[in-house]
Scaffold this motif. Structure first.
Motif, PDB file in Angstrom:
ATOM      1  N   PHE A 159       0.832  -1.786   0.179  1.00 18.58           N
ATOM      2  CA  PHE A 159       0.150   0.352   0.005  1.00 18.58           C
ATOM      3  C   PHE A 159       0.595   1.631  -0.113  1.00 18.58           C
ATOM      4  N   HIS A 160       0.673   2.033  -1.167  1.00 16.43           N
ATOM      5  CA  HIS A 160       0.976   4.028  -1.157  1.00 16.43           C
ATOM      6  C   HIS A 160      -0.108   4.764  -1.275  1.00 16.43           C
ATOM      7  N   GLU A 161       0.608   5.536   0.432  1.00 15.05           N
ATOM      8  CA  GLU A 161      -0.748   6.588   0.396  1.00 15.05           C
ATOM      9  C   GLU A 161       0.143   7.294  -0.349  1.00 15.05           C
ATOM     10  N   GLY A 162      -1.232   7.863  -1.969  1.00 18.10           N
ATOM     11  CA  GLY A 162      -1.749   8.312  -2.766  1.00 18.10           C
ATOM     12  C   GLY A 162      -0.891   8.083  -3.902  1.00 18.10           C
ATOM     13  N   CYS A 163      -1.466   8.684  -5.104  1.00 16.62           N
ATOM     14  CA  CYS A 163      -0.303   8.474  -6.466  1.00 16.62           C
ATOM     15  C   CYS A 163       0.664   8.142  -6.826  1.00 16.62           C
ATOM     16  N   VAL A 164       2.032   7.283  -6.628  1.00 11.41           N
ATOM     17  CA  VAL A 164       3.596   7.819  -6.804  1.00 11.41           C
ATOM     18  C   VAL A 164       4.143   8.580  -8.062  1.00 11.41           C
ATOM     19  N   ASN A 165       4.326   9.650  -8.041  1.00 13.56           N
ATOM     20  CA  ASN A 165       5.018  10.548  -9.443  1.00 13.56           C
ATOM     21  C   ASN A 165       6.211   9.073 -10.029  1.00 13.56           C
ATOM     22  N   ARG A 166       7.362   9.170  -8.571  1.00 10.87           N
ATOM     23  CA  ARG A 166       7.983   8.428  -9.258  1.00 10.87           C
ATOM     24  C   ARG A 166       8.730   8.201  -8.181  1.00 10.87           C
ATOM     25  N   ILE A 167       9.855   6.438  -9.136  1.00 13.01           N
ATOM     26  CA  ILE A 167       9.806   5.717  -8.060  1.00 13.01           C
ATOM     27  C   ILE A 167      11.378   4.915  -8.214  1.00 13.01           C
ATOM     28  N   ARG A 168      12.644   5.480  -7.783  1.00  8.66           N
ATOM     29  CA  ARG A 168      13.666   4.797  -8.237  1.00  8.66           C
ATOM     30  C   ARG A 168      14.118   3.815  -6.828  1.00  8.66           C
ATOM     31  N   LYS A 225       8.104  21.272   0.741  1.00  4.42           N
ATOM     32  CA  LYS A 225       6.470  22.440   1.012  1.00  4.42           C
ATOM     33  C   LYS A 225       5.107  21.702   0.038  1.00  4.42           C
ATOM     34  N   ASP A 226       6.056  21.263  -1.051  1.00  2.00           N
ATOM     35  CA  ASP A 226       5.095  20.698  -1.736  1.00  2.00           C
ATOM     36  C   ASP A 226       5.363  19.275  -2.624  1.00  2.00           C
ATOM     37  N   GLU A 227       4.424  18.890  -3.768  1.00  2.00           N
ATOM     38  CA  GLU A 227       4.609  17.631  -4.207  1.00  2.00           C
ATOM     39  C   GLU A 227       5.809  17.579  -4.840  1.00  2.00           C
ATOM     40  N   GLY A 228       6.359  16.167  -5.451  1.00  2.00           N
ATOM     41  CA  GLY A 228       7.250  16.900  -6.309  1.00  2.00           C
ATOM     42  C   GLY A 228       7.939  15.285  -7.431  1.00  2.00           C
ATOM     43  N   TYR A 229       8.583  14.999  -8.364  1.00  2.00           N
ATOM     44  CA  TYR A 229       9.023  14.311  -9.048  1.00  2.00           C
ATOM     45  C   TYR A 229      10.646  14.127  -9.037  1.00  2.00           C
ATOM     46  N   SER A 272      13.924  28.466 -10.162  1.00  3.26           N
ATOM     47  CA  SER A 272      12.913  29.957 -10.108  1.00  3.26           C
ATOM     48  C   SER A 272      11.404  29.135 -10.479  1.00  3.26           C
ATOM     49  N   ALA A 273      11.426  27.935 -10.822  1.00  2.53           N
ATOM     50  CA  ALA A 273      10.569  27.143 -10.640  1.00  2.53           C
ATOM     51  C   ALA A 273      10.220  25.904  -9.998  1.00  2.53           C
ATOM     52  N   SER A 274       9.372  24.440 -10.783  1.00  2.00           N
ATOM     53  CA  SER A 274       9.824  23.368 -10.587  1.00  2.00           C
ATOM     54  C   SER A 274      11.046  22.594 -11.099  1.00  2.00           C
ATOM     55  N   VAL A 275      11.246  22.051  -9.905  1.00  4.43           N
ATOM     56  CA  VAL A 275      12.365  20.811  -9.999  1.00  4.43           C
ATOM     57  C   VAL A 275      12.106  19.714 -10.719  1.00  4.43           C
ATOM     58  N   GLU A 276      12.584  19.703 -11.785  1.00  2.71           N
ATOM     59  CA  GLU A 276      11.582  17.888 -12.575  1.00  2.71           C
ATOM     60  C   GLU A 276      12.374  16.949 -12.870  1.00  2.71           C
TER      61      GLU A 276
END
Length: 471
Positions: A159-168, A225-229, A272-276
């Motif tokens: 089980f994982h709480e919420g969607c998985v944005n990235r996994i390594r 402070k926010d979700e990420g990838y 200055s914006a999201s780190v992808e």
């Protein structure tokens, strides 16, 4: 910044891969020269569809584990460092994008009995006439498939709480896995018990494997402070990790033991914006690269402060993904939202932008890019245009060789003249491609995830067999 893969329906297998336009149509005049169908350029007529050309692949299989997966990773195993004989076995870990948050899981799976064909890249020159008949029944007999039946999927879910944005998975200890969730948490897991169970089991768990275990992560970090990838394990320092979020912050994780980490609360800040995406240097243990929606790539050294050592204006649009070449550490690839991808030689940064190759083949956002672990000049790319392409940057156009090839052909072919000579292979048939990875222990194998599941492919023109004394 095209990422979402949430789909209210479960993924279904899709078998139409690449191929020729309108294959099987009886309306086409036989006197017309054969035409190469160009993805993204030519349109399919009503009633036409692309058909798979099996001769283009040494191996091609499709499978899914339930809900679509935005991200996955191939796990290093103990079955051999360089494997060239079919059938193959692969281990992966993947995170789902389910319709409801509570339905998500991390899938740890083993795919065995992956069959395929061994081909000689250079045809046996018994005669020019027979060499060109690659579609004949004789060649089919020579290319006897190794392994029988379909691949066997064995799957375990956590089980994982919420969607998985990235996994390594950690390179040195592949049972240790980090996941980035859309809840804003980065979690680290120990999946050794699941991998051990898969290694010992031979049963097919692809049907009815709905049980999801509730396992606690080793670490659950909520300091972003926010979700990420963006997330990456160091290939040189076991356990060292960086994670980046959509608020442009990057946090460094330093291992303090096998199962605990010291996570720096003060982030690296420079975008200055999201780190992808994030990538550690393959040769410098303190250096990593980042890319951002702000169109730039940053090169950082954790020994000299929290600002980038170098910032490169890389693309005119969001930089979605980067890949640091582990066989040629001066080369860094990047893919953009405008469909372009570039190759930079970092040794040339002081002289300017350092771009040594720039491609505008794809017309939609680049979703994944990765250098081959076996060929330093080969890179694979996936795009929202539903194409997975493989490139060899060492190739150049040879007009004499092209003329000789055309002279040997039995029929005239109107080949496009504007295709880059570095383009080795185009794979199609998956919808909404999101991520690809080479298998580091099986030369020539690529695995990709999309809205309709996974493909595992081995193109026939990519070297997948080494001399016996090297295997």
């Amino acid at each position: 910044m095209v990422r979402s893969l949430k789909n209210p329906k479960k993924a279904k297998r899709k078998n139409k891969q690449g191929g020729k336009k309108g294959e099987g149509s009886s309306n086409e005049a036989p006197s017309l020269p054969a035409k190469v169908w160009q993805p993204g350029v030519d349109k399919l007529e009503e009633g036409e569809e692309l058909q798979c050309d099996p001769s283009a692949y040494n191996s091609l299989h499709a499978f899914h584990i339930g809900w679509p997966c935005l991200s996955f990773d191939v796990l290093r195993d103990s079955l051999g460092l360089v494997r060239t004989e079919f059938p193959h076995t692969v281990y992966c870990v993947a995170g789902t994008q389910a319709e409801k948050s509570s339905w998500n899981s991390i899938g740890i799976f083993k795919l065995s009995n992956v069959s395929g064909k061994r081909r000689d890249l250079v045809p046996d020159k018994k005669g020019d006439e027979t060499d060109m008949d690659s579609d004949s029944s004789d060649s089919d007999e020579e290319e006897e498939e190794a392994g029988s039946g379909t691949p066997v999927l064995q799957l375990r879910k956590v089980f994982h709480e919420g969607c998985v944005n990235r996994i390594r998975a950690m390179t040195q200890n592949p049972h240790i896995v980090a996941s980035w969730g859309d809840t804003g948490h980065v979690q680290v897991w120990d999946f050794s018990s699941h991998l051990n169970a898969l290694a010992e089991s031979e049963s097919d768990l692809s049907h009815g494997a709905s049980a999801v275990s509730n396992q606690s992560p080793l670490v659950k970090f909520g300091g972003h402070k926010d979700e990420g990838y963006a997330i990456d394990w160091s290939p040189l320092v076991p356990g060292r990790l960086v994670s980046g979020d959509c608020k442009s912050c990057i946090h460094l994780w330093e291992p303090t033991s096998g199962t605990t980490w010291n996570i720096d609360a003060n982030p690296f800040v420079g975008h200055s914006a999201s780190v992808e995406d994030l990538q550690w240097s393959p040769t410098e243990p303190s250096v990593f690269a980042s890319c951002s929606v702000d169109g730039s790539i940053g090169i950082w050294d954790i020994r000299v402060g929290k600002s980038p050592a170098t910032t490169i204006k890389a693309h005119k649009a969001d930089v979605n993904v980067i890949s640091w070449n582990r066989l040629a550490s001066c080369m860094l690839a990047s893919g953009s939202d405008d469909g372009t991808f570039s190759i930079r030689d970092l040794r040339l940064l002081k002289e300017g932008d350092a771009v040594v190759a720039h491609f505008e083949y794809h017309k939609h956002p680049i979703t994944s890019v990765e250098w081959s672990p076996h060929e330093p000049s080969t890179v694979a790319v996936s795009s929202s245009d539903n194409q997975l392409t493989i490139w060899d940057l060492s190739l150049e156009r040879d007009e004499e060789e092209e003329a000789e090839f055309k002279a040997k052909m039995k029929e005239e072919v109107n080949a496009p003249t504007d295709l880059p000579p570095q383009l080795l292979f185009v794979h199609q048939g998956q919808k909404d491609l999101k991520e690809l990875h080479w298998h580091s222990q099986i030369p020539g194998m690529v695995i990709s995830t999309a809205a309709d599941g996974f493909n595992i492919l081995m193109p026939s023109n990519i070297e997948n067999a080494l001399p016996a004394n090297d295997a």
